[in-house]
Design a protein around this motif. Structure first.
Motif, PDB file in Angstrom:
ATOM      1  N   LEU A   4     -29.040 -18.988  12.068  1.00 42.58           N
ATOM      2  CA  LEU A   4     -29.972 -18.575  10.292  1.00 42.58           C
ATOM      3  C   LEU A   4     -31.407 -19.478  11.031  1.00 42.58           C
ATOM      4  N   SER A   5     -32.575 -17.885  10.847  1.00 44.02           N
ATOM      5  CA  SER A   5     -33.674 -17.998  11.574  1.00 44.02           C
ATOM      6  C   SER A   5     -34.702 -17.882  10.205  1.00 44.02           C
ATOM      7  N   ILE A   6     -35.662 -17.992   9.983  1.00 41.79           N
ATOM      8  CA  ILE A   6     -36.346 -17.638   9.315  1.00 41.79           C
ATOM      9  C   ILE A   6     -38.214 -16.983   8.992  1.00 41.79           C
ATOM     10  N   LEU A   7     -38.293 -15.197   8.185  1.00 38.83           N
ATOM     11  CA  LEU A   7     -39.914 -15.290   8.880  1.00 38.83           C
ATOM     12  C   LEU A   7     -40.225 -14.486   8.031  1.00 38.83           C
ATOM     13  N   ASP A   8     -41.435 -15.497   8.103  1.00 40.07           N
ATOM     14  CA  ASP A   8     -42.554 -15.713   7.066  1.00 40.07           C
ATOM     15  C   ASP A   8     -43.915 -14.798   7.427  1.00 40.07           C
ATOM     16  N   LEU A   9     -44.354 -13.874   6.448  1.00 42.95           N
ATOM     17  CA  LEU A   9     -45.849 -13.071   6.179  1.00 42.95           C
ATOM     18  C   LEU A   9     -46.886 -14.044   5.669  1.00 42.95           C
ATOM     19  N   SER A  10     -46.133 -15.393   5.845  1.00 38.95           N
ATOM     20  CA  SER A  10     -47.678 -15.845   4.674  1.00 38.95           C
ATOM     21  C   SER A  10     -48.933 -14.994   4.276  1.00 38.95           C
TER      22      SER A  10
END
Length: 335
Positions: A4-10
Motif C-alpha cells: 500500500l502507498s499514498i498519493l497526496d495532492l497537498s
C-alpha cells in the motif's frame, strides 16, 4: 504480496494556507512511514486553488527530508510540460540527496486547464505527440553517462542516477507504451475507472521484458476514507464528493469542509456522475475497507495499491491512514 502507498495532492483546505497544506503533507508522510506504507507520491497540478503541489519536485524534497525510509516520488510529473533534461536534473538531484528513495512517475496529461497548459508548454500538440520520445530521452539522461561522444547532452546531476521510472495513465495509451518499454505501470482508477481492466490487460499482454523489469508490475489507485464508524467515514468523504462536483461544474476552489449530507448539493444526474467516477472508492469502517481492499486487489491483480485520502480534518486523515494500515496487514496475509 500487495503493498500500500499514498498519493497526496497537498490539498489546500477552505480557510487554510499553502504553508499549512505543505506541513500537512509532511506530517502525513511521517505517519505513513511509521505505519509501513511503501511509497508517498505527489502529483503535478497547475492553476488549481485547492492543490499545493504544482512545484512537485520541491514538495518531494520537503517530504523526503522529513522521512528516512519511505520512497517518495511523483504521481506524477506531467512530462509534456517540461524539458526531459530539466526533469533529469531535478530528479537526479533528489536521488543524490535521498539515495534509493526517489520514484519518477510520468504522465501525459497537462494536469490543468488548456489556457494554463499553453502557458506551461507553449505548443500543446507537439508536446503530446513527443511523449514517447521524451520518455526515452529522459531514461537515457538518467542512465549511465555516455562515454562514446555520440551524445553531447549530459544531465548533471542526473546521469547515472537510475531513478525508477513509472508510466501513469487513465486510458490505453500509456498502457501500450509502458508494456512496450517494459516499465512499471500505474493506472489512475481513483478518478478514471472506465478503462481500468482493459488497460491492465493491454499492459500485461504487450509487456516486453527490459533492463528495468522482467515481468509486468501494476499499481492501481483508489480514493480511501476510513473511520471508526461507517457514518463518520461517509461524512468525511463528502469533501471529495463536493470537490469532484465543483470540478465537473467548472468551479474548482479550495478543498471543502465535509457536510452532513450531499442532499441538496447535487442533482440526481450529478450524483450518478460523481458516484460513477468514484466507484472504486473505499469508504467505511475497518471491516468494510478491509473487504473493499481485498476485493480490489482480486479484481485487478495489482502488485501495489496507491490510496488518495481526501479528508479535510488532519486528525481524521491520520486515523484513516492507521485503519488502512491494519487492513493492509490482513490483505498481505490473505495474499
Amino acid at each position: 504480496m500487495t503493498d500500500l502507498s499514498i498519493l497526496d495532492l497537498s490539498p489546500i483546505n477552505q480557510g487554510s494556507t499553502v504553508a499549512q497544506s505543505l506541513e500537512n503533507s509532511r506530517q502525513l508522510a511521517i505517519k505513513a512511514e511509521s505505519l509501513g506504507y511503501r511509497r508517498f507520491w505527489l502529483a503535478e497540478h497547475h492553476g488549481m486553488p485547492g492543490i499545493a503541489s504544482a512545484a512537485t519536485a520541491l514538495v518531494i524534497q520537503h517530504v523526503a527530508a522529513a522521512t528516512k525510509t519511505i520512497r517518495v516520488g511523483s504521481g506524477g510529473i506531467m512530462l509534456p510540460n517540461h524539458s526531459p533534461l530539466v526533469i533529469a536534473e531535478q530528479f537526479g538531484t533528489l536521488e543524490a540527496l535521498f539515495p534509493g528513495r526517489i520514484d519518477l512517475g510520468l504522465g501525459r496529461a497537462p494536469g490543468t486547464d488548456m489556457k494554463t497548459a499553453r502557458a506551461l508548454r507553449r505548443n500543446l500538440d507537439a508536446a503530446a505527440e513527443n511523449f514517447p520520445q521524451d520518455v526515452i530521452e529522459l531514461m537515457r539522461l538518467l542512465g549511465p553517462a555516455d562515454q562514446t561522444g555520440s551524445h553531447h547532452i549530459l544531465a548533471v546531476p542526473g546521469a547515472g542516477a537510475k531513478v525508477p521510472v513509472w508510466l501513469l495513465g487513465s486510458s490505453h495509451y500509456s498502457a501500450h507504451l509502458a508494456g512496450i518499454l517494459g516499465l512499471p505501470f500505474a493506472f489512475a482508477s481513483h478518478f478514471a475507472p472506465d478503462m481500468l481492466l482493459s488497460a491492465l490487460e493491454i499492459y500485461r499482454e504487450r509487456f516486453e521484458p527490459s533492463g528495468v523489469l522482467d515481468k509486468p508490475h501494476v499499481m492501481v489507485g483508489a480514493m480511501a476514507v476510513a473511520a471508526d464508524t461507517a457514518t463518520e467515514a461517509a461524512y468525511h468523504f463528502t469533501s471529495m464528493q463536493q470537490s469532484f462536483l465543483r470540478l465537473r461544474r467548472g468551479t474548482p476552489g479550495a478543498f471543502p469542509a465535509p457536510v452532513e449530507t450531499m442532499d441538496g448539493h447535487w442533482s440526481d444526474q450529478e450524483r450518478i456522475m460523481v458516484e460513477h467516477t468514484l466507484q472504486y472508492a473505499m469508504v467505511g469502517d475497518q471491516p468494510t475497507v478491509r473487504r473493499r481492499l481485498a476485493e480490489f486487489q482480486v479484481l485487478t491483480g495489482a502488485d501495489e495499491i496507491i490510496l488518495s485520502m481526501p479528508v479535510y480534518d488532519m486528525a481524521a486523515k491520520l486515523r484513516s491512514l492507521e485503519i488502512f494500515a491494519d487492513a493492509r496487514e490482513t490483505l498481505k496475509t490473505a495474499a
